[in-house]
Design an enzyme around this catalytic site. Structure first.
Site, PDB file in Angstrom:
ATOM      1  N   ASP A 182      46.172   2.945  48.836  1.00  0.00           N
ATOM      2  CA  ASP A 182      44.850   3.370  48.377  1.00  0.00           C
ATOM      3  C   ASP A 182      43.824   2.922  49.408  1.00  0.00           C
ATOM      4  OD1 ASP A 182      42.369   3.777  47.109  1.00  0.00           O
ATOM      5  OD2 ASP A 182      43.303   3.622  45.140  1.00  0.00           O
ATOM      6  N   ARG A 240      47.078  14.668  38.620  1.00  0.00           N
ATOM      7  CA  ARG A 240      46.772  16.087  38.841  1.00  0.00           C
ATOM      8  C   ARG A 240      47.947  16.731  39.559  1.00  0.00           C
ATOM      9  NH1 ARG A 240      43.777  14.987  35.539  1.00  0.00           N
ATOM     10  NH2 ARG A 240      41.499  15.191  35.438  1.00  0.00           N
ATOM     11  N   GLU A 269      47.793  25.154  33.040  1.00  0.00           N
ATOM     12  CA  GLU A 269      47.951  24.628  31.678  1.00  0.00           C
ATOM     13  C   GLU A 269      47.222  25.562  30.713  1.00  0.00           C
ATOM     14  OE1 GLU A 269      46.780  20.495  31.721  1.00  0.00           O
ATOM     15  OE2 GLU A 269      48.323  19.966  33.181  1.00  0.00           O
ATOM     16  N   HIS A 289      50.794  17.203  29.116  1.00  0.00           N
ATOM     17  CA  HIS A 289      49.511  16.544  29.395  1.00  0.00           C
ATOM     18  C   HIS A 289      49.105  15.626  28.246  1.00  0.00           C
ATOM     19  CE1 HIS A 289      45.795  17.097  32.166  1.00  0.00           C
ATOM     20  NE2 HIS A 289      45.836  15.869  31.678  1.00  0.00           N
TER      21      HIS A 289
END
Length: 333
Positions: A182, A240, A269, A289
């Site tokens: 990160d 995502r 979706e 989800h």
């Protein structure tokens, strides 16, 4: 100040808002059956003479800001304010508050639950039992469905924001090695190992994706990185779908170049034909989800939002994030 709340809010949270602002109108989108569209939201704001908005799913567009110039702030009860045109708010000096970490515990628990389910063959063994296939001795199932433990595995996080850090905390009891990539975050925990993206993919037993959708991240996890994974490694994505290149993922799964994938998000979706091609693979555990779908998440976002608003409007200082630019968004998501 008149406040319109369309996000789900508990009674205690609404009472706190009334003490802070005075007038609060509660019109949750759930009672409406869907998110309010642009015209509906403008109409509601004007009808209530609202100077503040706390939403969850409604689209807060340039037109909303133009048509309702009285707006003093927008609160978004989501991990990212992706339904708000933030630049339109910023150029008018309107702060946009959001609720990172509201679903961190829920996602962390589903991560662990699904990882155990995958490693211990829970679903196929249950289906096998219900189909009355246990026709051998008592060791038949024991040998057929023997799995692996989480304990001792190396878990690699791609993105180490609120969700990734919460998963790492939950995994402490499993004595896992945690490493992360990160560029916007650095863990203060000496047990968390900062690594390059190549190192995370090539040395982890489980690679978990925690990236926001931005121009930089779409398709970021491509054939190169998936090709670095160990043959018995598992990819997990609860963030995502578009950050993982779909064709590359299909290839490594079909060719069994990795052990499998645990997916909670998809390109479309509801899923389209190409999504179902992945979902139906035998080495994929897919959920619709659901990672953040706990009742407690709504209580969390109420608490985070009210603390942020109280600090801002009583002290004009803020420890819990307010959003003004993309860099801040990526750091806090």
């Amino acid at each position: 100040m008149n406040i319109l709340v369309t996000a789900p809010y508990n009674d205690a949270g609404l009472s706190e808002l009334k003490e802070l602002f005075g007038d609060v109108t509660y019109r949750p989108w759930k009672e409406h059956g869907r998110a309010f569209n642009e015209l509906e939201l403008i109409s509601l704001l004007k009808e209530e003479n609202a100077e503040g908005l706390i939403a969850e799913l409604d689209k807060v567009t340039e037109n909303v800001f133009a048509e309702v110039p009285e707006l003093k702030f927008v609160g978004v009860c989501r991990g990212m304010p992706s339904n708000v045109e933030v630049e339109a708010a910023s150029k008018r000096g309107i702060p946009v508050f959001f609720t990172p970490a509201r679903n961190a515990q829920a996602v962390a628990e589903l991560f662990v639950g699904n990882l155990i389910t995958f490693l211990r063959h829970t679903i196929p063994s249950s289906e096998w039992l219900m189909q009355e296939k246990w026709d051998g001795d008592y060791l038949q199932a024991y040998l057929k469905f023997k799995g692996n433990e989480i304990s001792g595995k190396t878990i690699g996080m791609v993105g180490f924001g609120a969700v990734g850090r919460r998963i790492a905390t939950v995994l402490e009891g499993f004595q896992c090695t945690i490493q992360y990539y990160d560029p916007y975050a650095e863990s203060q925990n000496p047990n968390h190992i900062q690594a390059s993206l190549e190192e995370v993919f090539s040395t982890s037993d489980v690679v978990s994706i925690h990236l926001p959708r931005t121009e930089e991240t779409i398709g970021m996890i491509d054939e190169h990185y998936l090709g670095l994974m160990k043959k018995d490694a598992i990819l997990v994505n609860t963030s995502r779908a578009v950050v993982v290149e779909r064709n590359a993922l299909v290839h490594v799964l079909k060719e069994q170049k990795i052990r499998g994938a645990i997916l909670d998000v998809f390109y479309n979706e509801p899923p389209d034909h190409s999504d179902y091609e992945i979902i139906k693979l035998p080495n994929v555990l897919a959920t619709p989800h659901l990672a953040g779908a706990s009742f407690e998440v709504e209580d969390h976002h109420v608490s985070i939002m009210n603390q942020a608003l109280t600090k801002w409007f009583t002290q004009h200082t803020l420890d819990i994030p307010t959003l003004f630019n993309r860099k801040n968004l990526e750091e806090k998501s």
